[in-house]
Motif scaffolding. Structure first.
Motif, PDB file in Angstrom:
ATOM      1  N   VAL A   1       0.777  -1.208  -0.078  1.00 30.19           N
ATOM      2  CA  VAL A   1       0.072   0.039   0.086  1.00 30.19           C
ATOM      3  C   VAL A   1       0.837   1.316   0.069  1.00 30.19           C
ATOM      4  O   VAL A   1       0.728   2.154  -0.869  1.00 30.19           O
ATOM      5  CB  VAL A   1      -0.893  -0.012   1.463  1.00 30.19           C
ATOM      6  CG1 VAL A   1      -1.635   1.333   1.264  1.00 30.19           C
ATOM      7  CG2 VAL A   1      -1.968  -1.294   1.332  1.00 30.19           C
ATOM      8  N   TYR A   2       1.849   1.344   0.938  1.00 34.07           N
ATOM      9  CA  TYR A   2       2.633   2.459   0.890  1.00 34.07           C
ATOM     10  C   TYR A   2       3.918   2.644   0.393  1.00 34.07           C
ATOM     11  O   TYR A   2       4.693   3.408   0.037  1.00 34.07           O
ATOM     12  CB  TYR A   2       2.945   2.753   2.490  1.00 34.07           C
ATOM     13  CG  TYR A   2       1.724   3.014   3.392  1.00 34.07           C
ATOM     14  CD1 TYR A   2       1.307   4.450   3.467  1.00 34.07           C
ATOM     15  CD2 TYR A   2       1.062   1.877   3.885  1.00 34.07           C
ATOM     16  CE1 TYR A   2       0.072   4.536   4.237  1.00 34.07           C
ATOM     17  CE2 TYR A   2      -0.061   2.435   4.853  1.00 34.07           C
ATOM     18  CZ  TYR A   2      -0.497   3.663   4.933  1.00 34.07           C
ATOM     19  OH  TYR A   2      -1.633   3.782   5.567  1.00 34.07           O
ATOM     20  N   GLY A   3       4.341   1.408   0.016  1.00 31.15           N
ATOM     21  CA  GLY A   3       5.635   1.155  -0.639  1.00 31.15           C
ATOM     22  C   GLY A   3       6.791   0.485  -0.174  1.00 31.15           C
ATOM     23  O   GLY A   3       6.721   0.782   1.117  1.00 31.15           O
ATOM     24  N   GLU A   4       7.532  -0.382  -0.592  1.00 30.95           N
ATOM     25  CA  GLU A   4       8.525  -1.253   0.088  1.00 30.95           C
ATOM     26  C   GLU A   4       9.787  -0.187   0.267  1.00 30.95           C
ATOM     27  O   GLU A   4      10.231  -0.613   1.269  1.00 30.95           O
ATOM     28  CB  GLU A   4       8.911  -2.213  -0.812  1.00 30.95           C
ATOM     29  CG  GLU A   4       7.952  -3.342  -1.247  1.00 30.95           C
ATOM     30  CD  GLU A   4       8.431  -4.425  -2.105  1.00 30.95           C
ATOM     31  OE1 GLU A   4       9.464  -4.232  -2.536  1.00 30.95           O
ATOM     32  OE2 GLU A   4       7.684  -5.264  -2.377  1.00 30.95           O
ATOM     33  N   ASP A   5       9.788   0.978  -0.122  1.00 31.84           N
ATOM     34  CA  ASP A   5      10.833   1.956   0.272  1.00 31.84           C
ATOM     35  C   ASP A   5      10.221   2.543   1.925  1.00 31.84           C
ATOM     36  O   ASP A   5      11.006   3.179   2.517  1.00 31.84           O
ATOM     37  CB  ASP A   5      11.099   3.071  -0.776  1.00 31.84           C
ATOM     38  CG  ASP A   5       9.631   3.806  -1.024  1.00 31.84           C
ATOM     39  OD1 ASP A   5       8.475   3.111  -0.895  1.00 31.84           O
ATOM     40  OD2 ASP A   5      10.160   5.158  -1.171  1.00 31.84           O
TER      41      ASP A   5
END
Length: 267
Positions: free
Chosen positions: A78-82
């Protein structure tokens, strides 16, 4: 008013491409926090985004059997793997080593440690950052036991605890009174675990800290003072966990007393 607009010139500049120029890495140790994790991550993302801050959350999960890691993976989608980094461990190995493990993966220049059970509300993070900037502090720690911040911050409201029975309040107060009397660390809430650190400062203090469990947070503050680091306090409202059970037991309380004595004889 954006609390970061009036930053004094003495503040050290970071290297990140935001108005703040710093990046804040949250290390979030988890064990059976499936229900709490989505709420705390959403609040963290909202807080950082509204204040124009660069951020990431490192979830250090100790092989939770309730599916916490599955939730963390969904949040990364959802938020990004970073932004959401799941860095699990093989078993329940303790709070102190969770921070050490998480430090291997942080990419920010400031680190925030906090509980994943919603006891620590991210709404206080902007005040932590504002106080740090105003006085160029090495550490800012949340306190349940002060009505104003130290050094003074106009936006701060009195701290407190909600959802604890009398026994839990007495244990916490007694633990802080014992350590304050014996060790005189100059900090009102030694057992709290909601803090902002400069990254190199946290690395240094952890390398000197030997305790585990409940006593770990107390030793971190005592070591910080002994090493000459500057510490500020921001009052916070501590709310008992929404879902799950407290991990504090009689063994931890006994260990805390032994830890205070050990520090008294060595620091």
């Amino acid at each position: 008013m954006n609390p970061f607009e009036s930053t004094p010139a003495v503040t050290m500049q970071g290297q990140f491409n935001t108005s703040d120029t710093h990046k804040y890495s949250v290390i979030l140790p988890t064990y059976n926090e499936r229900k709490n994790l989505p709420v705390i991550v959403w609040l963290l993302a909202k807080t950082f985004q509204e204040n124009g801050l660069e951020w990431e959350v490192i979830v250090v999960d100790d092989a939770s059997p309730d599916g916490t890691q599955d939730i963390a993976k969904e949040l990364a989608n959802v938020y990004g793997e970073d932004k959401i980094l799941l860095r699990p461990r093989a078993g329940k190995l303790g709070l102190g080593t969770a921070y050490i493990h998480g430090l291997n993966f942080v990419t920010g220049d400031f680190v925030i440690i906090m509980d994943a059970d919603f006891s620590h509300h991210p709404k206080f993070i902007p005040q932590f950052i504002q106080l740090q900037k105003a006085h160029n502090l090495d550490i800012v720690t949340g306190t349940r036991y002060r009505s104003t911040s130290t050094p003074y911050l106009e936006e701060a409201s009195p701290g407190g605890v909600h959802g604890w029975d009398l026994k839990r309040k007495l244990v916490s107060r007694g633990a802080n009174f014992l350590a304050s009397t014996v060790l005189s660390p100059g900090v009102s809430d030694l057992t709290g675990s909601f803090r902002l650190y400069r990254l190199p400062v946290l690395r240094h203090i952890i390398s000197e800290t030997v305790s585990k469990g409940y006593v770990f947070q107390m030793e971190m503050m005592v070591r910080a003072r002994a090493l000459g680091y500057s510490v500020g306090e921001v009052p916070i409202t501590f709310v008992d966990r929404i879902f799950g059970e407290s991990k504090l037991g009689a063994d931890e309380i006994v260990s805390y007393g032994k830890g205070v004595w050990a520090l008294f004889t060595t620091v």
